[in-house]
Enzyme design. Sequence first.
Site, PDB file in Angstrom:
ATOM      1  N   CYS A  25       0.940  -1.184   0.123  1.00 13.46           N
ATOM      2  CA  CYS A  25      -0.080   0.007  -0.014  1.00 13.46           C
ATOM      3  C   CYS A  25       1.010   1.293   0.060  1.00 13.46           C
ATOM      4  O   CYS A  25       0.294   2.377  -0.099  1.00 13.46           O
ATOM      5  CB  CYS A  25      -0.925   0.094   1.015  1.00 13.46           C
ATOM      6  N   HIS A  69     -12.230   8.240 -10.568  1.00 18.27           N
ATOM      7  CA  HIS A  69     -10.972   8.467 -11.533  1.00 18.27           C
ATOM      8  C   HIS A  69     -10.273   9.542 -11.029  1.00 18.27           C
ATOM      9  O   HIS A  69      -9.583  10.246 -12.129  1.00 18.27           O
ATOM     10  CB  HIS A  69     -11.360   8.158 -12.847  1.00 18.27           C
ATOM     11  N   GLU A 108     -12.662  -1.946  -0.582  1.00 16.62           N
ATOM     12  CA  GLU A 108     -11.447  -1.726  -1.507  1.00 16.62           C
ATOM     13  C   GLU A 108     -11.122  -3.086  -2.308  1.00 16.62           C
ATOM     14  O   GLU A 108     -10.814  -2.874  -3.440  1.00 16.62           O
ATOM     15  CB  GLU A 108     -10.138  -1.299  -1.043  1.00 16.62           C
TER      16      GLU A 108
END
Length: 118
Positions: A25, A69, A108
């Site tokens: 991450c 986005h 996620e």
Amino acid sequence: MYRITKEFHFSASHQLKGLPADHQCARLHGHNYVVEVELSAAELDEHGFVRDYHELAPLKRYIDEVFDHRHLNDVLGHDKVTAECLARHFYDWCKVRLPETSAVRVSETPKTWAEYRP
């Protein structure tokens, strides 16, 4: 107590700074996020709803215009953009506009969820 939920989707990137360099991450990466908003009420309105699902359209617009986005570190202005942080952000945004908001969950990946419920 009556509860309803509605799900929203967006794709975005983020990077969690401060983690060890070998942590996955810590690298710039992205997710196909799922946001689930829960609304609760002890009584139904005159139409038999907790809240008409159509009244959640402003949240969809907000997600589409601000988050979809995008790079979430830029959107939220910090480098600790976790699913937990997003759940709290969306909870706070919704609670002002939809007082029945009782929780927000953010995913996620298909196997992970973070929830904010005061």
